[in-house]
Design a protein around this motif. Structure first.
Motif: not given
Lengths: 234, 234
Positions: A148-153, A157-161, A191-200
Protein backbone atom coordinates in the motif's frame (compact mmCIF):
# COMPACT_ATOMS: atom_id res chain seq x y z
CA UNK A 1 -10.73 14.65 -4.27
CA UNK A 2 -7.64 12.58 -5.10
CA UNK A 3 -5.18 12.53 -2.22
CA UNK A 4 -8.11 12.44 0.20
CA UNK A 5 -8.29 8.67 0.34
CA UNK A 6 -8.10 6.90 3.66
CA UNK A 7 -6.78 3.38 4.12
CA UNK A 8 -8.29 1.49 7.02
CA UNK A 9 -6.85 -1.84 8.10
CA UNK A 10 -8.49 -4.07 10.66
CA UNK A 11 -5.31 -5.65 11.95
CA UNK A 12 -4.68 -9.01 13.68
CA UNK A 13 -8.40 -9.69 13.22
CA UNK A 14 -9.87 -12.64 15.06
CA UNK A 15 -10.70 -14.58 11.90
CA UNK A 16 -9.21 -17.96 11.00
CA UNK A 17 -10.23 -21.48 10.05
CA UNK A 18 -10.40 -23.97 12.92
CA UNK A 19 -6.73 -24.77 13.61
CA UNK A 20 -5.44 -28.38 13.29
CA UNK A 21 -5.16 -28.88 17.07
CA UNK A 22 -8.93 -28.36 17.48
CA UNK A 23 -10.39 -30.28 14.55
CA UNK A 24 -11.06 -33.35 16.70
CA UNK A 25 -12.88 -31.49 19.49
CA UNK A 26 -16.51 -32.64 19.98
CA UNK A 27 -18.06 -29.14 19.78
CA UNK A 28 -16.20 -28.45 16.53
CA UNK A 29 -17.07 -31.83 15.00
CA UNK A 30 -20.71 -31.28 15.89
CA UNK A 31 -20.94 -27.83 14.29
CA UNK A 32 -19.00 -28.92 11.20
CA UNK A 33 -21.33 -31.87 10.69
CA UNK A 34 -24.39 -29.65 11.09
CA UNK A 35 -22.98 -27.27 8.47
CA UNK A 36 -21.99 -30.11 6.11
CA UNK A 37 -18.33 -29.10 6.10
CA UNK A 38 -15.02 -30.49 7.37
CA UNK A 39 -13.84 -29.08 10.71
CA UNK A 40 -10.87 -27.53 8.92
CA UNK A 41 -13.23 -25.67 6.55
CA UNK A 42 -15.22 -23.74 9.17
CA UNK A 43 -14.30 -20.51 10.92
CA UNK A 44 -13.21 -20.57 14.52
CA UNK A 45 -16.00 -18.87 16.49
CA UNK A 46 -16.05 -18.36 20.22
CA UNK A 47 -19.85 -18.23 20.23
CA UNK A 48 -19.88 -21.91 19.29
CA UNK A 49 -16.39 -23.16 20.21
CA UNK A 50 -15.93 -21.65 23.62
CA UNK A 51 -15.14 -24.96 25.31
CA UNK A 52 -12.78 -26.07 22.54
CA UNK A 53 -10.87 -22.79 22.69
CA UNK A 54 -9.85 -23.19 26.34
CA UNK A 55 -6.59 -24.89 25.45
CA UNK A 56 -5.77 -22.51 22.59
CA UNK A 57 -2.76 -20.18 22.63
CA UNK A 58 -3.71 -16.45 22.67
CA UNK A 59 -7.33 -17.59 22.79
CA UNK A 60 -8.59 -14.21 24.03
CA UNK A 61 -7.62 -12.61 20.71
CA UNK A 62 -9.11 -15.30 18.44
CA UNK A 63 -12.40 -16.63 17.08
CA UNK A 64 -14.51 -13.47 16.70
CA UNK A 65 -15.58 -13.10 13.05
CA UNK A 66 -18.52 -11.01 14.30
CA UNK A 67 -16.10 -8.15 15.00
CA UNK A 68 -15.06 -8.05 11.36
CA UNK A 69 -18.68 -8.39 10.21
CA UNK A 70 -20.07 -5.55 12.33
CA UNK A 71 -17.10 -3.27 11.60
CA UNK A 72 -17.25 -3.86 7.85
CA UNK A 73 -20.99 -3.15 7.79
CA UNK A 74 -20.21 0.18 9.46
CA UNK A 75 -17.33 1.04 7.14
CA UNK A 76 -18.91 0.04 3.85
CA UNK A 77 -22.04 2.07 4.60
CA UNK A 78 -20.23 5.36 5.20
CA UNK A 79 -20.39 8.25 2.73
CA UNK A 80 -16.56 8.17 2.61
CA UNK A 81 -16.71 4.64 1.26
CA UNK A 82 -19.53 5.44 -1.13
CA UNK A 83 -17.37 8.22 -2.56
CA UNK A 84 -14.66 5.65 -3.25
CA UNK A 85 -12.36 7.36 -0.73
CA UNK A 86 -12.05 4.52 1.77
CA UNK A 87 -9.96 1.47 1.08
CA UNK A 88 -10.59 -1.27 3.63
CA UNK A 89 -8.46 -4.32 4.38
CA UNK A 90 -8.83 -7.09 6.91
CA UNK A 91 -5.54 -8.51 8.13
CA UNK A 92 -6.05 -11.65 10.19
CA UNK A 93 -4.33 -13.16 13.19
CA UNK A 94 -2.90 -15.92 10.97
CA UNK A 95 -1.53 -13.47 8.39
CA UNK A 96 -4.09 -13.53 5.66
CA UNK A 97 -5.30 -10.30 4.06
CA UNK A 98 -8.83 -9.84 2.75
CA UNK A 99 -9.07 -7.07 0.16
CA UNK A 100 -12.51 -5.53 -0.04
CA UNK A 101 -14.03 -3.77 -3.02
CA UNK A 102 -15.80 -0.59 -1.87
CA UNK A 103 -18.89 -1.65 -3.81
CA UNK A 104 -19.33 -5.05 -2.18
CA UNK A 105 -22.67 -5.63 -0.49
CA UNK A 106 -21.90 -7.87 2.46
CA UNK A 107 -24.52 -10.31 3.78
CA UNK A 108 -26.27 -8.59 6.69
CA UNK A 109 -26.96 -12.00 8.20
CA UNK A 110 -24.06 -13.20 10.31
CA UNK A 111 -24.26 -16.88 9.36
CA UNK A 112 -24.21 -15.93 5.67
CA UNK A 113 -21.21 -13.66 6.27
CA UNK A 114 -19.39 -16.56 7.91
CA UNK A 115 -20.36 -18.81 4.98
CA UNK A 116 -18.98 -16.20 2.59
CA UNK A 117 -15.65 -16.03 4.44
CA UNK A 118 -15.42 -19.82 4.46
CA UNK A 119 -16.00 -19.82 0.72
CA UNK A 120 -13.30 -17.17 0.42
CA UNK A 121 -10.82 -19.31 2.36
CA UNK A 122 -11.72 -22.27 0.12
CA UNK A 123 -11.50 -20.61 -3.30
CA UNK A 124 -9.50 -17.39 -2.78
CA UNK A 125 -11.93 -14.87 -4.24
CA UNK A 126 -15.63 -14.07 -4.57
CA UNK A 127 -17.08 -14.16 -7.16
CA UNK A 128 -14.71 -16.72 -8.64
CA UNK A 129 -15.03 -15.28 -12.17
CA UNK A 130 -14.45 -11.63 -13.12
CA UNK A 131 -13.41 -8.73 -10.89
CA UNK A 132 -13.44 -10.02 -7.27
CA UNK A 133 -15.48 -8.18 -4.61
CA UNK A 134 -13.51 -9.99 -1.92
CA UNK A 135 -10.11 -11.62 -2.33
CA UNK A 136 -7.92 -13.32 0.26
CA UNK A 137 -4.20 -13.92 0.14
CA UNK A 138 -1.41 -15.05 2.43
CA UNK A 139 0.26 -11.81 3.55
CA UNK A 140 1.70 -10.31 6.70
CA UNK A 141 0.77 -6.81 7.82
CA UNK A 142 4.33 -5.76 7.02
CA UNK A 143 3.95 -7.03 3.45
CA UNK A 144 0.53 -5.39 3.08
CA UNK A 145 1.88 -2.01 4.18
CA UNK A 146 4.82 -2.50 1.82
CA UNK A 147 2.32 -2.89 -1.00
CA UNK A 148 0.00 0.00 0.00
CA UNK A 149 2.89 2.33 0.83
CA UNK A 150 0.98 4.71 3.12
CA UNK A 151 2.63 8.08 3.73
CA UNK A 152 1.89 7.58 7.42
CA UNK A 153 0.47 4.74 9.50
CA UNK A 154 -1.41 5.36 12.76
CA UNK A 155 -2.27 2.52 15.14
CA UNK A 156 -5.22 2.98 17.51
CA UNK A 157 -4.65 1.30 20.85
CA UNK A 158 -4.99 1.98 24.55
CA UNK A 159 -1.20 1.59 24.66
CA UNK A 160 -0.86 4.87 22.70
CA UNK A 161 -0.53 8.51 23.70
CA UNK A 162 -3.81 10.36 24.25
CA UNK A 163 -4.83 12.09 21.05
CA UNK A 164 -7.98 13.97 20.12
CA UNK A 165 -9.48 12.13 17.15
CA UNK A 166 -10.66 15.30 15.39
CA UNK A 167 -7.20 16.84 15.59
CA UNK A 168 -5.57 13.62 14.43
CA UNK A 169 -7.84 13.49 11.37
CA UNK A 170 -7.07 17.12 10.53
CA UNK A 171 -3.39 16.19 10.57
CA UNK A 172 -4.09 13.16 8.38
CA UNK A 173 -5.69 15.32 5.67
CA UNK A 174 -2.22 16.78 5.04
CA UNK A 175 -0.92 13.31 4.27
CA UNK A 176 -0.69 11.90 0.75
CA UNK A 177 -1.98 8.49 1.80
CA UNK A 178 -2.79 7.97 5.48
CA UNK A 179 -3.48 4.52 6.90
CA UNK A 180 -5.20 3.65 10.16
CA UNK A 181 -4.77 0.36 12.01
CA UNK A 182 -7.62 -0.78 14.26
CA UNK A 183 -7.45 -4.03 16.19
CA UNK A 184 -9.96 -6.58 14.88
CA UNK A 185 -9.84 -8.59 18.10
CA UNK A 186 -11.82 -8.44 21.36
CA UNK A 187 -9.18 -8.11 24.05
CA UNK A 188 -5.45 -7.78 24.50
CA UNK A 189 -3.11 -5.63 22.44
CA UNK A 190 -1.41 -5.40 19.08
CA UNK A 191 1.74 -7.49 18.85
CA UNK A 192 5.07 -5.74 19.13
CA UNK A 193 5.60 -6.37 15.38
CA UNK A 194 2.41 -4.49 14.54
CA UNK A 195 3.24 -1.60 16.86
CA UNK A 196 6.67 -1.35 15.25
CA UNK A 197 5.04 -0.88 11.83
CA UNK A 198 3.14 2.23 12.97
CA UNK A 199 4.58 5.74 12.70
CA UNK A 200 2.26 6.84 15.48
CA UNK A 201 0.45 4.97 18.22
CA UNK A 202 -2.58 6.84 19.57
CA UNK A 203 -5.34 6.39 22.08
CA UNK A 204 -8.61 8.20 21.41
CA UNK A 205 -10.54 7.42 24.58
CA UNK A 206 -10.06 6.71 28.26
CA UNK A 207 -11.53 3.24 27.82
CA UNK A 208 -10.92 0.45 25.34
CA UNK A 209 -13.62 0.78 22.68
CA UNK A 210 -14.93 -1.91 20.38
CA UNK A 211 -13.49 -2.05 16.86
CA UNK A 212 -16.80 -1.04 15.26
CA UNK A 213 -17.12 2.02 17.50
CA UNK A 214 -13.57 3.16 16.77
CA UNK A 215 -13.89 2.51 13.04
CA UNK A 216 -17.18 4.36 12.60
CA UNK A 217 -16.04 7.45 14.48
CA UNK A 218 -12.61 7.47 12.83
CA UNK A 219 -14.21 7.53 9.40
CA UNK A 220 -16.74 10.19 10.39
CA UNK A 221 -14.02 12.35 11.96
CA UNK A 222 -12.00 11.99 8.77
CA UNK A 223 -15.05 12.95 6.69
CA UNK A 224 -15.45 16.06 8.84
CA UNK A 225 -11.77 16.91 8.41
CA UNK A 226 -12.00 16.78 4.61
CA UNK A 227 -15.35 18.61 4.63
CA UNK A 228 -17.27 15.73 3.06
CA UNK A 229 -20.58 15.99 4.99
CA UNK A 230 -21.09 19.65 4.02
CA UNK A 231 -20.04 18.92 0.46
CA UNK A 232 -22.58 16.12 0.13
CA UNK A 233 -25.38 18.39 1.34
CA UNK A 234 -24.71 21.01 -1.30
CA UNK B 1 -23.24 16.84 32.98
CA UNK B 2 -26.97 16.65 33.78
CA UNK B 3 -29.10 18.06 30.99
CA UNK B 4 -26.62 16.62 28.48
CA UNK B 5 -28.50 13.37 28.04
CA UNK B 6 -29.53 12.26 24.58
CA UNK B 7 -32.54 10.05 23.88
CA UNK B 8 -32.20 7.88 20.80
CA UNK B 9 -35.18 5.94 19.50
CA UNK B 10 -34.94 3.38 16.74
CA UNK B 11 -38.44 3.86 15.39
CA UNK B 12 -40.72 1.52 13.43
CA UNK B 13 -37.97 -1.08 13.75
CA UNK B 14 -38.27 -4.21 11.64
CA UNK B 15 -38.68 -6.54 14.62
CA UNK B 16 -41.79 -8.64 15.28
CA UNK B 17 -42.82 -12.21 15.93
CA UNK B 18 -43.96 -14.18 12.87
CA UNK B 19 -47.46 -12.82 12.19
CA UNK B 20 -50.50 -15.18 12.24
CA UNK B 21 -50.91 -15.16 8.45
CA UNK B 22 -47.45 -16.71 7.99
CA UNK B 23 -47.32 -19.35 10.75
CA UNK B 24 -48.34 -22.12 8.32
CA UNK B 25 -45.75 -21.31 5.66
CA UNK B 26 -43.30 -24.20 5.01
CA UNK B 27 -40.12 -22.11 5.46
CA UNK B 28 -41.39 -20.78 8.79
CA UNK B 29 -42.51 -24.20 10.03
CA UNK B 30 -39.12 -25.64 9.10
CA UNK B 31 -37.12 -22.98 10.95
CA UNK B 32 -39.42 -23.09 13.98
CA UNK B 33 -39.04 -26.86 14.21
CA UNK B 34 -35.25 -26.61 13.91
CA UNK B 35 -35.26 -24.07 16.74
CA UNK B 36 -37.66 -26.10 18.89
CA UNK B 37 -40.20 -23.27 19.07
CA UNK B 38 -43.70 -22.58 17.78
CA UNK B 39 -43.86 -20.50 14.57
CA UNK B 40 -45.57 -17.73 16.56
CA UNK B 41 -42.63 -17.63 19.00
CA UNK B 42 -39.87 -16.86 16.51
CA UNK B 43 -38.87 -13.51 15.04
CA UNK B 44 -39.73 -12.70 11.46
CA UNK B 45 -36.42 -12.61 9.58
CA UNK B 46 -36.02 -11.93 5.88
CA UNK B 47 -32.73 -13.85 5.81
CA UNK B 48 -34.70 -17.02 6.45
CA UNK B 49 -38.30 -16.14 5.52
CA UNK B 50 -37.79 -14.34 2.24
CA UNK B 51 -40.21 -16.57 0.32
CA UNK B 52 -42.85 -16.46 3.04
CA UNK B 53 -42.69 -12.65 3.20
CA UNK B 54 -43.67 -12.16 -0.44
CA UNK B 55 -47.37 -11.91 0.38
CA UNK B 56 -46.86 -9.69 3.45
CA UNK B 57 -48.13 -6.12 3.65
CA UNK B 58 -45.33 -3.49 3.88
CA UNK B 59 -42.89 -6.38 3.58
CA UNK B 60 -39.98 -4.13 2.60
CA UNK B 61 -40.02 -2.53 6.05
CA UNK B 62 -40.27 -5.75 8.06
CA UNK B 63 -38.23 -8.75 9.25
CA UNK B 64 -34.78 -7.27 9.83
CA UNK B 65 -33.76 -7.81 13.48
CA UNK B 66 -30.12 -7.53 12.33
CA UNK B 67 -30.61 -3.78 11.91
CA UNK B 68 -31.51 -3.43 15.58
CA UNK B 69 -28.67 -5.75 16.60
CA UNK B 70 -25.93 -3.94 14.69
CA UNK B 71 -27.23 -0.50 15.67
CA UNK B 72 -27.51 -1.37 19.35
CA UNK B 73 -23.97 -2.78 19.39
CA UNK B 74 -22.80 0.56 18.00
CA UNK B 75 -24.82 2.64 20.44
CA UNK B 76 -24.10 0.69 23.60
CA UNK B 77 -20.35 0.78 22.95
CA UNK B 78 -20.10 4.56 22.66
CA UNK B 79 -18.47 6.71 25.33
CA UNK B 80 -21.75 8.69 25.55
CA UNK B 81 -23.55 5.53 26.59
CA UNK B 82 -20.78 4.51 28.97
CA UNK B 83 -21.15 7.89 30.66
CA UNK B 84 -24.84 7.12 31.20
CA UNK B 85 -25.78 10.01 28.91
CA UNK B 86 -27.51 7.99 26.20
CA UNK B 87 -30.95 6.48 26.68
CA UNK B 88 -31.83 4.05 23.92
CA UNK B 89 -35.25 2.69 22.97
CA UNK B 90 -36.36 0.37 20.23
CA UNK B 91 -39.86 1.04 18.98
CA UNK B 92 -41.08 -1.71 16.65
CA UNK B 93 -43.27 -1.80 13.58
CA UNK B 94 -46.00 -3.55 15.61
CA UNK B 95 -45.91 -0.96 18.40
CA UNK B 96 -43.85 -2.59 21.07
CA UNK B 97 -41.13 -0.66 22.89
CA UNK B 98 -37.93 -2.26 24.14
CA UNK B 99 -36.32 -0.27 26.94
CA UNK B 100 -32.59 -0.85 27.18
CA UNK B 101 -30.43 -0.44 30.25
CA UNK B 102 -27.21 1.39 29.33
CA UNK B 103 -25.23 -1.31 31.10
CA UNK B 104 -26.63 -4.28 29.21
CA UNK B 105 -24.08 -6.42 27.40
CA UNK B 106 -25.85 -7.66 24.30
CA UNK B 107 -24.92 -10.99 22.74
CA UNK B 108 -22.46 -10.26 19.92
CA UNK B 109 -23.68 -13.38 18.14
CA UNK B 110 -26.72 -12.67 16.00
CA UNK B 111 -28.55 -15.94 16.65
CA UNK B 112 -28.17 -15.41 20.40
CA UNK B 113 -29.47 -11.84 20.08
CA UNK B 114 -32.52 -13.18 18.23
CA UNK B 115 -32.98 -15.81 20.95
CA UNK B 116 -32.80 -13.07 23.58
CA UNK B 117 -35.47 -10.98 21.83
CA UNK B 118 -37.69 -14.05 21.51
CA UNK B 119 -37.30 -14.66 25.23
CA UNK B 120 -38.16 -11.00 25.80
CA UNK B 121 -41.35 -11.33 23.75
CA UNK B 122 -42.23 -14.47 25.73
CA UNK B 123 -41.59 -13.23 29.27
CA UNK B 124 -41.56 -9.41 29.03
CA UNK B 125 -38.19 -8.74 30.64
CA UNK B 126 -34.64 -10.06 30.95
CA UNK B 127 -33.54 -11.12 33.49
CA UNK B 128 -36.94 -12.12 34.82
CA UNK B 129 -36.00 -11.35 38.43
CA UNK B 130 -34.55 -8.06 39.69
CA UNK B 131 -33.83 -4.87 37.73
CA UNK B 132 -34.39 -5.70 34.03
CA UNK B 133 -31.63 -5.03 31.48
CA UNK B 134 -34.18 -5.29 28.70
CA UNK B 135 -37.94 -4.85 29.04
CA UNK B 136 -40.63 -4.90 26.39
CA UNK B 137 -44.11 -3.42 26.53
CA UNK B 138 -47.01 -2.69 24.21
CA UNK B 139 -46.64 1.01 23.40
CA UNK B 140 -46.98 3.31 20.41
CA UNK B 141 -44.29 5.83 19.56
CA UNK B 142 -46.74 8.57 20.51
CA UNK B 143 -47.20 7.01 23.97
CA UNK B 144 -43.44 6.53 24.38
CA UNK B 145 -42.73 10.17 23.59
CA UNK B 146 -45.54 11.16 25.96
CA UNK B 147 -43.70 9.26 28.69
CA UNK B 148 -40.17 10.52 27.87
CA UNK B 149 -41.35 14.11 27.29
CA UNK B 150 -38.39 15.25 25.16
CA UNK B 151 -37.96 19.01 24.87
CA UNK B 152 -37.51 18.49 21.11
CA UNK B 153 -37.79 15.51 18.79
CA UNK B 154 -35.80 15.28 15.55
CA UNK B 155 -36.53 12.64 12.93
CA UNK B 156 -33.73 11.62 10.54
CA UNK B 157 -35.05 10.79 7.09
CA UNK B 158 -34.29 11.47 3.44
CA UNK B 159 -37.70 13.18 3.38
CA UNK B 160 -36.29 15.95 5.61
CA UNK B 161 -34.57 19.26 4.91
CA UNK B 162 -30.81 19.10 4.43
CA UNK B 163 -29.10 19.74 7.75
CA UNK B 164 -25.45 19.57 8.77
CA UNK B 165 -25.25 16.99 11.53
CA UNK B 166 -22.59 18.87 13.51
CA UNK B 167 -24.67 22.03 13.52
CA UNK B 168 -27.80 20.10 14.45
CA UNK B 169 -26.04 18.54 17.43
CA UNK B 170 -24.76 21.93 18.58
CA UNK B 171 -28.36 23.13 18.56
CA UNK B 172 -29.45 20.03 20.48
CA UNK B 173 -26.99 20.77 23.30
CA UNK B 174 -29.15 23.81 24.12
CA UNK B 175 -32.13 21.53 24.67
CA UNK B 176 -33.17 20.22 28.06
CA UNK B 177 -33.90 16.74 26.72
CA UNK B 178 -33.39 16.16 22.99
CA UNK B 179 -34.64 12.99 21.28
CA UNK B 180 -33.58 11.61 17.92
CA UNK B 181 -35.67 9.21 15.83
CA UNK B 182 -33.83 6.92 13.43
CA UNK B 183 -35.67 4.42 11.26
CA UNK B 184 -34.95 0.82 12.29
CA UNK B 185 -36.04 -0.54 8.92
CA UNK B 186 -34.22 -1.23 5.65
CA UNK B 187 -36.20 0.68 3.05
CA UNK B 188 -39.15 3.02 2.70
CA UNK B 189 -40.01 5.91 4.99
CA UNK B 190 -41.41 6.74 8.40
CA UNK B 191 -45.20 6.66 8.53
CA UNK B 192 -47.05 9.95 8.46
CA UNK B 193 -47.94 9.40 12.15
CA UNK B 194 -44.26 9.20 13.07
CA UNK B 195 -43.35 12.26 11.01
CA UNK B 196 -46.14 14.19 12.72
CA UNK B 197 -44.60 13.43 16.12
CA UNK B 198 -41.31 15.12 15.21
CA UNK B 199 -40.64 18.81 15.79
CA UNK B 200 -38.03 18.71 13.04
CA UNK B 201 -37.43 16.38 10.12
CA UNK B 202 -33.86 16.44 8.85
CA UNK B 203 -31.70 14.78 6.24
CA UNK B 204 -27.99 14.48 6.98
CA UNK B 205 -26.71 13.06 3.71
CA UNK B 206 -27.41 13.01 -0.01
CA UNK B 207 -28.04 9.27 0.13
CA UNK B 208 -30.12 7.06 2.41
CA UNK B 209 -27.72 5.67 5.01
CA UNK B 210 -28.11 2.53 7.07
CA UNK B 211 -29.49 2.90 10.60
CA UNK B 212 -26.20 1.85 12.21
CA UNK B 213 -24.23 4.41 10.20
CA UNK B 214 -26.64 7.22 11.10
CA UNK B 215 -26.79 6.20 14.76
CA UNK B 216 -23.03 5.95 15.27
CA UNK B 217 -22.28 9.31 13.68
CA UNK B 218 -25.22 11.04 15.39
CA UNK B 219 -23.90 9.95 18.78
CA UNK B 220 -20.33 10.91 17.95
CA UNK B 221 -21.44 14.31 16.60
CA UNK B 222 -23.40 14.83 19.82
CA UNK B 223 -20.36 13.83 21.89
CA UNK B 224 -18.29 16.40 19.99
CA UNK B 225 -20.95 19.05 20.56
CA UNK B 226 -20.91 18.53 24.33
CA UNK B 227 -17.10 18.25 24.38
CA UNK B 228 -17.07 14.68 25.66
CA UNK B 229 -14.10 13.28 23.69
CA UNK B 230 -11.73 16.01 24.95
CA UNK B 231 -13.10 15.67 28.47
CA UNK B 232 -12.46 11.92 28.49
CA UNK B 233 -8.85 12.41 27.42
CA UNK B 234 -8.07 14.78 30.28
Amino acid sequence: MSGMELVLILAESAVELVPPELTKHPSILKLAKKRGKKPSEILLDRSYHHAAMRSLKDAEKRGRPDIVHTTLLELLGTPLNREGLLQTYVHTVDNKVVEIDSNVRLPVNYDRFVGLLEQLYAVGKVPEAGQPLLAIRKQTLNQLLGEIKPSTTVAFTTLGEYKDLSRLCEELTKERKPAILIGGFPRGHFSKETLNLADRVVRIDREALEAWVVASRAVYAYELAIGLPKQRLR
